[in-house]
Design an enzyme around this catalytic site. Structure first.
Site, mmCIF file in Angstrom:
data_model
loop_
_atom_site.group_PDB
_atom_site.id
_atom_site.type_symbol
_atom_site.label_atom_id
_atom_site.label_comp_id
_atom_site.label_asym_id
_atom_site.label_seq_id
_atom_site.Cartn_x
_atom_site.Cartn_y
_atom_site.Cartn_z
ATOM 1 N N SER A 176 0.840 -1.195 0.000
ATOM 2 C CA SER A 176 0.000 0.000 0.000
ATOM 3 C C SER A 176 0.880 1.253 0.000
ATOM 4 C CB SER A 176 -0.959 -0.047 1.201
ATOM 5 O OG SER A 176 -1.928 0.964 1.130
ATOM 6 N N ASP A 272 -11.598 -0.179 0.926
ATOM 7 C CA ASP A 272 -11.003 -1.240 0.118
ATOM 8 C C ASP A 272 -11.225 -0.973 -1.365
ATOM 9 O OD1 ASP A 272 -9.741 -3.756 -0.393
ATOM 10 O OD2 ASP A 272 -11.704 -4.704 -0.577
ATOM 11 N N HIS A 306 -7.549 -4.873 -1.212
ATOM 12 C CA HIS A 306 -6.360 -4.177 -0.727
ATOM 13 C C HIS A 306 -5.799 -4.923 0.467
ATOM 14 C CE1 HIS A 306 -3.917 -0.586 -0.985
ATOM 15 N NE2 HIS A 306 -4.028 -0.385 0.315
#
Length: 327
Positions: A176, A272, A306
């Site tokens: 991320s 997400d 994610h």
């Protein structure tokens, strides 16, 4: 500016022959001597305020540094044979995501993933929304994560552990926000890392009217900088955005190992969905640009949203070890 390396207990022991000198001692004494002599020292603007070197593999440190207004920490995961082999190892800098900290990958299983792997893994704090950057402004004291990692932590690790302290011996990866940090550091500091991996990390920050830049500014202002911003608002520091944007620095990935993972089916949860939809679009843009430039890469688009995918992380770790200078 990085200060010149100074001798440490570890480097002096290494120069003196270390385990060779202790060869006449019993095995238990050798291990105890090695552990004690290998304890890390201050240096490069870092003053150790907390430490735990009791675990044979996972060593923990917290620092006082002028680069950060609080005491950031790092986990250094050593190979299982580190204390007995006398070998020098490649290093992976593994960067956590937003709203996480230096323990994130330990919680996910990094010790198991690296069991018997000949590599040191360094997992530093990067701020809840630090974006692996020196911000344009901060109302909460210094939050210069980029300076902390590049100018202080890397030379400190090389001075205190048996590392291949060179381009061919270093990799950087992240999830991320950390995936963005890995891509950014690899391009911006061209000679530092021979391998880069982004697990659901943004690779194109100007697409969709600069959505990632806006998110970096908003999240950092709310969480880390008390209203300050990474890139400036309402007007951006355009030079910083360009320097940090993987899409605008393609040639700086040439000759390096590139590993990318993105999800294709995020959950309906707004966080997400927004995150991985943007990541996927950015990865596709980045991959197309790399392909046009004849820059090789390995990339996956997997089901789900994610998140860190352990199978891809393990594949990545194996690929990093195969690519870097061997222990």
């Amino acid at each position: 500016m990085v200060s010149a390396p100074r001798p440490t207990r570890r480097t002096m022991l290494k120069a003196a022959g270390g385990l060779t000198v202790a060869a006449g001692l019993g095995a238990g004494t050798i291990l105890a001597t090695s552990l004690a002599a290998s304890a890390a020292d201050d240096g490069f603007g870092l003053h150790i305020t907390e430490r735990n070197e009791d675990d044979p593999r996972m060593w923990y440190y917290r620092f006082r540094t002028d680069a950060i207004g609080w005491a950031p920490a790092v986990n250094v995961l050593l190979p299982s044979d580190y204390h007995t082999s006398g070998r020098t190892y490649p290093v992976l800098y593994l960067l956590h995501g937003g709203n996480q900290d230096f323990i994130a990958f330990d919680r996910l299983g990094i010790r198991d993933w690296t069991a018997d792997k000949p590599m040191i893994v360094v997992m530093p704090d990067g701020g809840k929304a630090g974006w692996y950057s020196n911000p344009v402004s901060s109302n909460s004291g210094p939050r210069n994560w980029e300076s902390f990692h590049i100018n202080q932590l890397i030379p400190w690790v090389d001075a205190n552990f048996r590392t291949h302290a060179e381009f061919a011996g270093r990799a950087v990866a992240g999830f991320s926000m950390g995936g963005f940090g890995a891509l950014k550091y690899t391009a911006k500091y061209y000679g530092h890392f021979a391998s880069v991996s982004s697990h659901s990390g943004p690779a194109s920050v100007r697409r969709d009217a600069g959505l990632v830049v806006h998110w970096a500014n908003v999240s950092s202002a709310a969480v880390d900088l008390a209203g300050g911003t990474i890139y400036g608002a309402p007007a951006w520091d355009e030079a910083r955005v360009t320097a940090d944007n993987p899409m605008e620095n393609l040639e700086r990935y040439r000759g390096k190992r590139i590993f990318l993972v993105a999800g294709t089916s995020p959950s309906p949860d707004p966080f997400d969905y927004a995150n991985e939809t943007q990541v996927l679009a950015g990865h596709r843009e980045f991959k197309a640009a790399l392909h046009r430039a004849n820059i090789p890469f390995t990339a996956y688009e997997d089901e789900g949203g994610h998140m860190v995918r352990p199978n891809r992380m393990i594949e990545d770790l194996n690929g990093i070890i195969a690519h870097l200078k061997k222990a």
